[in-house]
Each structure stands twice: as structure tokens, then as C-alpha cells.
Design an enzyme around this catalytic site. Structure first.
Site, PDB file in Angstrom:
ATOM      1  N   ARG A  51      74.347 -13.299  60.651  1.00  0.00           N
ATOM      2  CA  ARG A  51      74.201 -11.872  60.342  1.00  0.00           C
ATOM      3  C   ARG A  51      73.413 -11.093  61.374  1.00  0.00           C
ATOM      4  O   ARG A  51      73.813 -10.027  61.816  1.00  0.00           O
ATOM      5  CB  ARG A  51      73.479 -11.658  59.008  1.00  0.00           C
ATOM      6  CG  ARG A  51      74.389 -11.495  57.829  1.00  0.00           C
ATOM      7  CD  ARG A  51      73.696 -12.065  56.631  1.00  0.00           C
ATOM      8  NE  ARG A  51      73.449 -13.459  56.867  1.00  0.00           N
ATOM      9  CZ  ARG A  51      74.317 -14.425  56.589  1.00  0.00           C
ATOM     10  NH1 ARG A  51      75.432 -14.134  55.999  1.00  0.00           N
ATOM     11  NH2 ARG A  51      74.060 -15.685  56.878  1.00  0.00           N
ATOM     12  N   THR A  52      72.251 -11.624  61.729  1.00  0.00           N
ATOM     13  CA  THR A  52      71.369 -10.807  62.560  1.00  0.00           C
ATOM     14  C   THR A  52      72.013 -10.552  63.923  1.00  0.00           C
ATOM     15  O   THR A  52      72.111  -9.407  64.372  1.00  0.00           O
ATOM     16  CB  THR A  52      69.987 -11.481  62.703  1.00  0.00           C
ATOM     17  OG1 THR A  52      69.492 -11.731  61.398  1.00  0.00           O
ATOM     18  CG2 THR A  52      69.016 -10.584  63.452  1.00  0.00           C
ATOM     19  N   LYS A  80      67.061 -25.548  80.773  1.00  0.00           N
ATOM     20  CA  LYS A  80      66.561 -26.079  82.060  1.00  0.00           C
ATOM     21  C   LYS A  80      65.051 -25.939  82.160  1.00  0.00           C
ATOM     22  O   LYS A  80      64.465 -26.243  83.189  1.00  0.00           O
ATOM     23  CB  LYS A  80      67.192 -25.301  83.218  1.00  0.00           C
ATOM     24  CG  LYS A  80      68.692 -25.369  83.285  1.00  0.00           C
ATOM     25  CD  LYS A  80      69.160 -24.510  84.464  1.00  0.00           C
ATOM     26  CE  LYS A  80      70.661 -24.425  84.526  1.00  0.00           C
ATOM     27  NZ  LYS A  80      71.074 -23.387  85.494  1.00  0.00           N
ATOM     28  N   ARG A 101      65.558 -13.745  69.159  1.00  0.00           N
ATOM     29  CA  ARG A 101      65.155 -14.624  68.051  1.00  0.00           C
ATOM     30  C   ARG A 101      64.702 -15.950  68.652  1.00  0.00           C
ATOM     31  O   ARG A 101      65.379 -16.502  69.527  1.00  0.00           O
ATOM     32  CB  ARG A 101      66.320 -14.859  67.090  1.00  0.00           C
ATOM     33  CG  ARG A 101      66.043 -15.995  66.123  1.00  0.00           C
ATOM     34  CD  ARG A 101      67.086 -16.118  65.051  1.00  0.00           C
ATOM     35  NE  ARG A 101      66.996 -15.034  64.079  1.00  0.00           N
ATOM     36  CZ  ARG A 101      67.655 -15.015  62.929  1.00  0.00           C
ATOM     37  NH1 ARG A 101      68.441 -16.008  62.606  1.00  0.00           N
ATOM     38  NH2 ARG A 101      67.525 -14.007  62.106  1.00  0.00           N
ATOM     39  N   HIS A 129      60.351 -10.889  60.456  1.00  0.00           N
ATOM     40  CA  HIS A 129      61.767 -10.587  60.679  1.00  0.00           C
ATOM     41  C   HIS A 129      61.944  -9.091  60.360  1.00  0.00           C
ATOM     42  O   HIS A 129      62.536  -8.735  59.343  1.00  0.00           O
ATOM     43  CB  HIS A 129      62.616 -11.464  59.768  1.00  0.00           C
ATOM     44  CG  HIS A 129      64.082 -11.472  60.088  1.00  0.00           C
ATOM     45  ND1 HIS A 129      64.689 -10.543  60.912  1.00  0.00           N
ATOM     46  CD2 HIS A 129      65.073 -12.320  59.680  1.00  0.00           C
ATOM     47  CE1 HIS A 129      65.976 -10.808  60.986  1.00  0.00           C
ATOM     48  NE2 HIS A 129      66.235 -11.885  60.254  1.00  0.00           N
TER      49      HIS A 129
HETATM   50  C1  NCD Z   1      67.042 -15.008  57.377  1.00  0.00           C
HETATM   51  C2  NCD Z   1      66.250 -15.532  58.560  1.00  0.00           C
HETATM   52  O1  NCD Z   1      66.830 -15.835  59.613  1.00  0.00           O
HETATM   53  O2  NCD Z   1      65.034 -15.583  58.428  1.00  0.00           O
HETATM   54  N1  NCD Z   1      68.369 -14.800  57.690  1.00  0.00           N
HETATM   55  C3  NCD Z   1      68.760 -13.575  58.150  1.00  0.00           C
HETATM   56  O3  NCD Z   1      68.387 -13.184  59.227  1.00  0.00           O
HETATM   57  N2  NCD Z   1      69.488 -12.813  57.353  1.00  0.00           N
HETATM   58  C4  NCD Z   1      66.852 -15.803  56.149  1.00  0.00           C
HETATM   59  C5  NCD Z   1      67.089 -17.267  56.192  1.00  0.00           C
HETATM   60  O4  NCD Z   1      67.484 -17.827  57.220  1.00  0.00           O
HETATM   61  O5  NCD Z   1      66.890 -17.885  55.158  1.00  0.00           O
END
Ligand code: NCD
Length: 320
Positions: A51-52, A80, A101, A129
Site C-alpha cells: 500500500r504505502t 553492496k 521506508r 509511520h
Molecule cells: C503498516 C506498516 O507498514 O507499518 N502497513 C502499512 O503501511 N499500511 C502496518 C503493518 O505492516 O502491519
């Protein structure tokens, strides 16, 4: 340079503006389809994501911009041994804005200190997040009409779940917020979150390990997955992974106007039989993630000096 590391990087007023912009985009996305023409978003993902990453990319494409990036550490020079600091200095030459991320807490902050473009924290370990929080706030604002005076049940892995940590920080700035923290003893919210955020803001909260005891009087039930990748041993994960399963029977105890939210991915904690209930809004929530990321990209590019030409707000924008 303005970055987004934590939801607190925006004031409540700035957040309200951002959410209004996101709702305006939702009303008629086509009006924004050229706003970021010629701009590039880099997505640098050292941890899995559906999703993100894809909602960031969809957001930039919807705005007429372009995307580049990598979806795993293995496919970048991290494999590397390149540092995040070096990578972001290079990405700064290739893109206008970057979402990152990383499994290590604080990695996005390090990146932001070396970047010459806006950096967005798309999740740093079990820490924060913020763009999921923007998604959550937009969902609540759009479906409930307000962000204050809400009783919110947070259920599942409150220890490692970064979406919960960011959401708590963001919501305690609104009046009349109450939390019911629903988790097994081992997955309770970290004590520093209580000491640094909840207690100083005098937020009312209760803790329980029984979803059945809390579900009947909530405005929102925010379910989370047990964060397997952050456990030290598999046995503990296996013991706790099915601690909560929201099914039709439990949902029958909830109010008719309660929203069931989940950042997704879901594993077992919400039974699929719940998906058709009108209170289950987690897939809708994922959709809001695109609009709010469009609004965020626009705002951060503007703050970085980009001269974007935005359409007039559409009719109906004043009514909320
Ligand atoms: C979440 C995350 O990555 O923290 N997912 C997301 O970005 N929607 C929640 C999760 O992974 O449980």
C-alpha cells in the site's frame, strides 16, 4: 527544507489544510492531473510494502509526475554496503521528493539530514509511520466529520505497531480523545509513549486484554497485525498471532456507527466475513491513502519552492 518524519511535524492547522486539500482532490481528482507535471518522486523501500509504496506512486502519477525507485534493499546498492546517507545524496540529484521506508528506527531522519529534497518517512522500524496516520486521519475526518471527541479502541500489537504509535501522537492534539488499549500483556504500548505523550496531554486511556469488554462503546476500532518481523523469537509470535480475531459475533456487540479500521495488511485478526459489514472501512481507508499522499506531495514540493499551479477548490469544499 521541510520533511515529514512524524505526524507532529505538521501543526493541527496545517493538518486541517492538508486534509481539506486531500478531500478536494477526492471530489474530482482529474482537476489535479497536471499539478506535478515534470516532477519526480523517488520511492526508496528497504522493507516490504504494498500500500504505502504503490499509493505514493499512484499519487505522483495521478498528479502528472513521474516515479523512480527501488522496492527492496536487495535491489539497491544497500546490498553492496552503501549507507542511507550516501544513497539519499545521490537520489537528491535524480528526484524532486523522496519517500523512504527502512527497518531501522531513525533511518529516515538520517536521510533527511543529508538530503537536498523533501524526505518523507514511509515507516522506520517500529517507530513511526506518519503517512499512514495522515491516511487514518483523513478516513476518520471524511467518514465521521470530525477528529475530536472520539473514543478509539486500539487493538493488537501496540508494542511494535508503528501505525498505532504515530496515530496516538497525532490524535492527542484534538480535544476529547479517549483510548482503550486492547492488547496481550506482552504487546502493550511502550511506556515511553505513555510518559512522553499520553500523560503530559492528560489523555484518558484504559488498558485491557479483552476485545469483548471494550467493543460495545467505541467510535472507532483500530485493528492491527502482530508484527512478526519485529519479534525476537518465532514461538512468541505463534503464541500471540491469533490472540484477537474480529468476527461477526464480536462485531454484533459494537455500535452501528462504529468504524472498523486497519492499516493492512491483515493476517487473521479480522475475519473475512466482516468485510461486507458497512462498518468495515479498511479498504476504503487504503483508498484515502492515495488522496492524502497527493496532498502531501503538493505541500512539500511547494514548501521546497516549486511553483505548482493548483486548481480553485471545487464546490462543496466550504460545506465541511
Ligand atoms: C503498516 C506498516 O507498514 O507499518 N502497513 C502499512 O503501511 N499500511 C502496518 C503493518 O505492516 O502491519
Amino acid at each position: 527544507m521541510r520533511h515529514l518524519m512524524s505526524p507532529l511535524d505538521f501543526s493541527v492547522e496545517e493538518l486541517a489544510e492538508l486534509l481539506d486539500l486531500a478531500l478536494d482532490i477526492e471530489r474530482d481528482p482529474s482537476r489535479y492531473s497536471q499539478v506535478c507535471a515534470g516532477k519526480k518522486l523517488a520511492t526508496c523501500f528497504y522493507e516490504p510494502s504494498t500500500r504505502t509504496r504503490l499509493s505514493f506512486e499512484a499519487a505522483m502519477l495521478n498528479l502528472g509526475g513521474s516515479i523512480l525507485g527501488f522496492a527492496s534493499a536487495d535491489s539497491s546498492s544497500a546490498a553492496k554496503g552503501e549507507s542511507v546517507s550516501d544513497t539519499i545524496r545521490v537520489i537528491s540529484c535524480y528526484a524532486d521528493i523522496c519517500a523512504i521506508r527502512h527497518p531501522k528506527e531513525g533511518a529516515s531522519l538520517v536521510a533527511s539530514q543529508k538530503a537536498t529534497i523533501p524526505v518523507i518517512n514511509a515507516g522506520d522500524g517500529g517507530h513511526q509511520h506518519p503517512t499512514q496516520t495522515l491516511t487514518d486521519l483523513l478516513t476518520i475526518y471524511s467518514l465521521k466529520g470530525h477528529l475530536d471527541n472520539l473514543k478509539i479502541g486500539l487493538c493488537g500489537d501496540l508494542k511494535f505497531g508503528r501505525t498505532v504509535h504515530s496515530l496516538i501522537h497525532a490524535l492527542i492534539r484534538y480535544p476529547g480523545i479517549r483510548f482503550i488499549m486492547i492488547s496481550p500483556e506482552e504487546l502493550k504500548i511502550p511506556s515511553n509513549l505513555k510518559e512522553d505523550a499520553l500523560d503530559p496531554a492528560h489523555i484518558a486511556y484504559a488498558e485491557t486484554d479483552r476485545l469483548e469488554d471494550a467493543i460495545d462503546d467505541l467510535d472507532i476500532l483500530y485493528m492491527t497485525r502482530v508484527q512478526r518481523e519485529r519479534f525476537f523469537n518465532e514461538e512468541d509470535y505463534l503464541r500471540m498471532k491469533d490472540f484477537y480475531i474480529l468476527d461477526k459475533k464480536k462485531l454484533a456487540m459494537a455500535r452501528e456507527d462504529m468504524l472498523v479500521m486497519h492499516p493492512l495488511p491483515r493476517v487473521n485478526e479480522i475475519s473475512v466475513e466482516v468485510d461486507d459489514d458497512p462498518r468495515a472501512v479498511y479498504f476504503k481507508q487504503a483508498g484515502y491513502g492515495v488522496f492524502v499522499r497527493e496532498a502531501l506531495i503538493i505541500r512539500l514540493l511547494q514548501e521546497a519552492g516549486a511553483n505548482l499551479s493548483l486548481p480553485e477548490r471545487s464546490k462543496g469544499a466550504e460545506s465541511r
